[in-house]
Write a protein that holds these residues in place. Structure first.
Motif, PDB file in Angstrom:
ATOM      1  N   THR A  50     -28.435-110.717  23.480  1.00 50.56           N
ATOM      2  CA  THR A  50     -28.685-112.339  23.109  1.00 50.56           C
ATOM      3  C   THR A  50     -28.490-113.167  23.976  1.00 50.56           C
ATOM      4  N   LEU A  51     -26.804-112.979  24.619  1.00 46.42           N
ATOM      5  CA  LEU A  51     -26.420-113.884  25.912  1.00 46.42           C
ATOM      6  C   LEU A  51     -26.940-113.846  26.954  1.00 46.42           C
ATOM      7  N   ALA A  52     -26.688-111.924  27.100  1.00 48.68           N
ATOM      8  CA  ALA A  52     -27.992-111.904  28.508  1.00 48.68           C
ATOM      9  C   ALA A  52     -29.205-112.375  28.402  1.00 48.68           C
ATOM     10  N   ALA A  53     -29.921-112.615  27.840  1.00 53.52           N
ATOM     11  CA  ALA A  53     -31.356-112.837  27.485  1.00 53.52           C
ATOM     12  C   ALA A  53     -31.014-114.474  28.030  1.00 53.52           C
ATOM     13  N   LEU A  54     -30.242-115.043  27.154  1.00 60.06           N
ATOM     14  CA  LEU A  54     -30.505-116.124  27.684  1.00 60.06           C
ATOM     15  C   LEU A  54     -29.717-116.901  28.887  1.00 60.06           C
ATOM     16  N   VAL A  55     -28.880-116.358  29.260  1.00 64.85           N
ATOM     17  CA  VAL A  55     -28.053-116.835  30.218  1.00 64.85           C
ATOM     18  C   VAL A  55     -29.313-116.351  31.383  1.00 64.85           C
ATOM     19  N   LEU A  56     -29.901-114.925  31.315  1.00 65.14           N
ATOM     20  CA  LEU A  56     -30.917-114.759  32.399  1.00 65.14           C
ATOM     21  C   LEU A  56     -31.930-115.430  32.661  1.00 65.14           C
ATOM     22  N   GLY A  57     -32.653-116.601  31.042  1.00 66.34           N
ATOM     23  CA  GLY A  57     -33.217-117.548  30.869  1.00 66.34           C
ATOM     24  C   GLY A  57     -32.905-118.726  31.731  1.00 66.34           C
ATOM     25  N   LEU A  58     -31.985-119.218  31.877  1.00 63.38           N
ATOM     26  CA  LEU A  58     -30.950-120.252  31.770  1.00 63.38           C
ATOM     27  C   LEU A  58     -31.326-120.579  33.551  1.00 63.38           C
ATOM     28  N   LEU A  59     -30.602-119.483  34.590  1.00 61.24           N
ATOM     29  CA  LEU A  59     -30.682-119.497  35.170  1.00 61.24           C
ATOM     30  C   LEU A  59     -32.115-118.604  36.167  1.00 61.24           C
ATOM     31  N   ILE A  60     -32.536-118.577  35.421  1.00 61.31           N
ATOM     32  CA  ILE A  60     -34.395-118.803  36.290  1.00 61.31           C
ATOM     33  C   ILE A  60     -35.032-119.921  35.954  1.00 61.31           C
ATOM     34  N   SER A  61     -34.561-120.416  35.297  1.00 61.24           N
ATOM     35  CA  SER A  61     -35.177-121.827  34.589  1.00 61.24           C
ATOM     36  C   SER A  61     -34.247-122.844  35.454  1.00 61.24           C
ATOM     37  N   SER A  62     -33.370-122.614  35.888  1.00 56.02           N
ATOM     38  CA  SER A  62     -32.714-123.485  36.901  1.00 56.02           C
ATOM     39  C   SER A  62     -33.240-123.348  38.577  1.00 56.02           C
ATOM     40  N   ALA A  63     -33.467-122.236  39.227  1.00 51.68           N
ATOM     41  CA  ALA A  63     -33.912-122.126  40.305  1.00 51.68           C
ATOM     42  C   ALA A  63     -35.519-121.833  39.526  1.00 51.68           C
ATOM     43  N   LYS A  64     -35.999-122.171  39.104  1.00 48.04           N
ATOM     44  CA  LYS A  64     -37.172-122.336  39.278  1.00 48.04           C
ATOM     45  C   LYS A  64     -36.969-124.066  39.817  1.00 48.04           C
ATOM     46  N   SER A  65     -36.880-124.594  38.652  1.00 50.91           N
ATOM     47  CA  SER A  65     -36.294-126.002  38.703  1.00 50.91           C
ATOM     48  C   SER A  65     -36.206-126.758  40.094  1.00 50.91           C
ATOM     49  N   SER A  66     -35.019-125.802  41.347  1.00 52.60           N
ATOM     50  CA  SER A  66     -34.819-126.406  41.956  1.00 52.60           C
ATOM     51  C   SER A  66     -35.751-125.946  43.388  1.00 52.60           C
ATOM     52  N   PHE A  67     -36.231-125.448  43.287  1.00 53.00           N
ATOM     53  CA  PHE A  67     -37.836-124.515  43.957  1.00 53.00           C
ATOM     54  C   PHE A  67     -38.267-125.659  44.129  1.00 53.00           C
ATOM     55  N   ASP A  68     -39.260-126.009  42.757  1.00 54.75           N
ATOM     56  CA  ASP A  68     -40.158-127.044  42.770  1.00 54.75           C
ATOM     57  C   ASP A  68     -39.943-128.334  43.269  1.00 54.75           C
ATOM     58  N   THR A  69     -38.645-128.908  42.767  1.00 55.82           N
ATOM     59  CA  THR A  69     -38.363-129.691  43.637  1.00 55.82           C
ATOM     60  C   THR A  69     -38.252-130.092  44.817  1.00 55.82           C
ATOM     61  N   VAL A  70     -37.276-129.349  45.636  1.00 54.18           N
ATOM     62  CA  VAL A  70     -37.526-128.973  47.228  1.00 54.18           C
ATOM     63  C   VAL A  70     -38.684-129.126  47.313  1.00 54.18           C
ATOM     64  N   SER A  71     -39.947-128.422  46.792  1.00 49.68           N
ATOM     65  CA  SER A  71     -41.357-128.327  46.950  1.00 49.68           C
ATOM     66  C   SER A  71     -42.205-129.669  46.966  1.00 49.68           C
ATOM     67  N   SER A  72     -41.606-130.169  46.360  1.00 45.79           N
ATOM     68  CA  SER A  72     -42.247-131.388  45.691  1.00 45.79           C
ATOM     69  C   SER A  72     -41.702-133.079  47.096  1.00 45.79           C
ATOM     70  N   GLU A  73     -40.198-132.417  46.866  1.00 49.18           N
ATOM     71  CA  GLU A  73     -39.810-133.493  48.224  1.00 49.18           C
ATOM     72  C   GLU A  73     -40.773-133.399  49.245  1.00 49.18           C
ATOM     73  N   VAL A  74     -40.704-131.926  49.854  1.00 48.74           N
ATOM     74  CA  VAL A  74     -41.316-131.802  51.287  1.00 48.74           C
ATOM     75  C   VAL A  74     -43.094-132.395  51.104  1.00 48.74           C
ATOM     76  N   THR A  75     -43.200-132.258  50.567  1.00 54.74           N
ATOM     77  CA  THR A  75     -44.956-133.249  50.229  1.00 54.74           C
ATOM     78  C   THR A  75     -44.998-134.628  50.242  1.00 54.74           C
ATOM     79  N   ARG A  76     -43.756-135.088  49.014  1.00 58.98           N
ATOM     80  CA  ARG A  76     -43.348-136.856  49.387  1.00 58.98           C
ATOM     81  C   ARG A  76     -43.082-137.096  50.551  1.00 58.98           C
ATOM     82  N   ASP A  77     -42.230-136.358  51.233  1.00 54.48           N
ATOM     83  CA  ASP A  77     -41.689-136.557  52.675  1.00 54.48           C
ATOM     84  C   ASP A  77     -42.641-136.774  53.227  1.00 54.48           C
ATOM     85  N   ALA A  78     -44.012-135.725  53.825  1.00 53.67           N
ATOM     86  CA  ALA A  78     -45.192-136.153  54.120  1.00 53.67           C
ATOM     87  C   ALA A  78     -45.820-136.829  54.504  1.00 53.67           C
TER      88      ALA A  78
END
Length: 253
Positions: A50-78
């Motif tokens: 259960t702990l491993a699943a929670l941490v894995l989900g947290l890391l995936i969510s954090s990484a996806k959020s970071s990726f989406d933020t940079v992607s949206s910033e590139v579009t906005r900058d353009a």
């Protein structure tokens, strides 16, 4: 390549834990494999899982959020760069040099970000990169408006340039994010415990070995994707630079 190496190490640790568990299965005394012992271990492993699943989900969510933020910033900058160029076009021929400098800066940025070279990406954070941005802003401020319309356009252009550089810095800061090492080590340790327990309480056979192999492979792939998404300007998974390339084609027209 660094992320792939880390993922391979994670896979080796997890799968070797499972193999070690199967090795111990035939060498443990019978009372260690009694129903009572297995029941207690299952409860403990369930908690760890259960702990491993929670941490894995947290890391995936954090990484996806970071990726989406940079992607949206590139579009906005353009989009902001195109609007800035159009404002300078309305200003008149006096701003042609600034427009040429803007196009040159964008072309250089696209070339660096698409190079997949860590050394070139690091140059975006150097004092020279900041000086080039400051030089562009000074060129805007050095324009000499001849009427109220040009004064308004100049003020708007300076404001937009400040916004563009702010967005650029935000994107670069997000792109340089990293996965917390203690959290990653803890996750791998928990996964090793889980797969080791699977091996201990399972009679070794080819089906079990393949299942554990695929499980270890899947978790290592998940960690690889987390590491890749945390560096969206580098590696295999990178944000699309198509908005910036499209902006580059219309600059100066």
């Amino acid at each position: 390549m660094h992320h792939l190496g880390v993922s391979l190490i994670v896979f080796a640790c997890i799968f070797c834990s499972a193999i070690l568990g199967m090795y111990l299965h035939g060498r443990l005394p019978d009372h260690h494999l009694s129903d009572e012992s297995i029941g207690v271990v299952k409860l403990a492993v369930g908690l760890v899982a259960t702990l491993a699943a929670l941490v894995l989900g947290l890391l995936i969510s954090s990484a996806k959020s970071s990726f989406d933020t940079v992607s949206s910033e590139v579009t906005r900058d353009a989009a902001d760069i195109i609007l800035l160029d159009r404002v300078l076009a309305q200003y008149g021929t006096q701003a042609n040099d600034v427009r040429a400098l803007l196009k040159q800066s964008v072309a250089r940025g696209v070339q660096i970000m698409s190079s997949n070279d860590p050394a070139q990406l690091a140059s975006l954070h150097t004092p020279d990169a900041y000086k080039r941005g400051e030089f562009f802003q000074r060129k805007l401020q050095d324009l000499t408006p001849q009427n109220e319309t040009q004064r308004r356009l100049q003020a708007h252009a300076i404001e937009m340039a400040d916004s563009i550089f702010a967005v650029r810095e935000l994107g670069l800061l997000q792109a340089s994010g990293s996965t917390p090492i203690p959290l990653l080590v803890s996750l791998v340790l928990w996964l090793c415990i889980i797969f080791g327990a699977f091996g201990v309480f399972t009679a070794p056979n080819m089906t079990v070995t393949i299942a554990l192999f695929l499980g270890a492979l899947s978790t290592s792939i998940a960690i690889y994707l987390i590491l890749e998404m945390n560096t969206p300007l580098d590696g295999l998974m990178r944000v699309s630079l198509d908005p910036m390339r499209e902006a580059l084609t219309v600059l100066g027209q």
